[in-house]
Design a protein around this motif. Structure first.
Motif: not given
Length: 379
Positions: A288-289, A307, A310
């Motif tokens: 995750q960010g 961010q 991903s």
């Protein structure tokens, strides 16, 4: 070749990215640089740490710079802290990947590195649905869930991480946080493979098969996509030559169709060894960010938020869409591209600036373009 416009930036003796796809041109195994040996060793063995923050806090500071111009004549900090200047892009990528893994582990693991047991593995339920004769799913290895820090208090990275990560990110023109390129594209040992079980992943946060398989599936998808990108490059060269490029364009469209089908089939293999509950509760938090309070990279700096990693940061589908003439929301595209390697962003810019294959086919006479229209719709 797709990337001919930026090859002047690459050093012939140490290229990072291939010229016909988005996979690295060489083994991503880092060199055993003495100054970074302890840092890389810890990044490669995160699952073996009982207390991640304590281990990272105990690392000696190595002040990494991307060039001699970036390094001050009298760097701040203890005189005993070594200064390392990385002039090759491949060296910067290797160091950036290790630092980014350590930074995400430091931020998301919590003060004690997390504790407790992993979420129940749905492997048994999945095995019950498999056809007769199918091998049973491998068990999900136990791993402590990540203790994400969702509060408003910023997390300060230790001297061994913060400043160097910030400088390398500036040189690579990417946010100073773990991204898709570092945890997937540049996280393999040996050449990429078409089957995920043949992919060797270098480092993980949790040591679980779920995490390893998640990365390996994405690497295999990129390997399938590489075939399509090579055909697209051939088709574009034929279009630019002024001759009749129908055969090359048709081959490119069919290659894209086959690659996307193979990639989709590979993606559907994710549940074979990646447990949904374990991934989202144990692995995903590390990707995750930064939390709401942000992360401070240097003691005198302000908190930043970025961010996390991903699959949407992959350049594969945007490149295919650009050639096909598929449009996307500009705002979302710009946000994701900030985390792509510079060479990949340049490739997408070139593809988008050139006439799409859709425009080429639409401009053909009805009789001539029938087979191409059919191939385009199948792609």
């Amino acid at each position: 070749m797709i990337y001919k416009h930026y090859q002047w930036k690459q050093r012939k003796e140490d290229p990072v990215w291939r010229t016909t796809n988005f996979l690295p041109a060489q083994d991503s195994t880092p060199h055993a640089t003495s100054a970074l040996a302890l840092l890389i060793a810890l990044a490669d063995d995160l699952p073996g740490c009982d207390d991640l923050r304590a281990a990272i806090d105990g690392l000696p500071e190595v002040r990494v710079y991307a060039s001699a111009d970036q390094a001050p004549e009298s760097p701040p900090g203890p005189r005993s802290s070594p200064v390392l200047i990385l002039t090759h892009e491949a060296e910067r990528e290797r160091a950036f990947g290790a630092l980014a893994f350590l930074a995400s582990a430091y931020v998301h693991a919590g003060p004690a590195g997390g504790s407790g047991s992993s979420s129940p593995c749905p492997g048994a339920a999945l095995s019950a649905e498999l056809p007769a004769g199918h091998p049973p799913l491998p068990p999900c290895a136990a791993a402590p869930p990540a203790a994400t820090t969702g509060g408003a208090t910023p997390v300060t990275l230790p001297p061994a991480l913060g400043g160097s990560l910030l400088r390398l990110a500036e040189a690579l023109d990417r946010p100073p946080i773990l991204d898709y390129a570092s945890c997937v594209l540049l996280n393999t040992v040996g050449p990429p493979q078409l089957e995920p079980e043949d992919v060797t992943i270098r480092r993980t946060f949790t040591g679980t098969e779920s995490e390893r398989w998640f990365y390996a599936v994405h690497v295999a998808i990129e390997a399938h996509g590489a075939r399509a990108l090579a055909s697209i490059a051939t088709a574009r060269a034929a279009q630019a030559s002024g001759s009749t490029p129908d055969a090359a364009v048709l081959a490119g469209l069919r290659s894209v169709r086959d690659a996307l089908r193979a990639a989709n089939a590979t993606l559907k293999r994710m549940p074979e060894r990646c447990c949904d509950e374990q991934f989202y509760s144990v692995v995903r938090p590390f990707l995750q960010g930064w939390p709401a309070g942000g992360v401070v990279y240097a003691t005198e700096g302000s908190a930043q938020t970025h961010q996390g990693a991903s699959g949407a940061q992959s350049s594969l589908l945007p490149a295919v869409d650009a050639w096909l003439g598929v449009k996307h929301a500009r705002k979302a595209s710009v946000s994701l591209r900030r985390s792509m390697p510079d060479a990949h962003r340049r490739c997408l810019v070139e593809l988008e600036a050139a006439p799409s294959v859709r425009a080429f086919i639409v401009g053909l006479a009805a009789g001539r373009g029938a087979e191409l229209r059919s191939a385009y719709n199948e792609a």
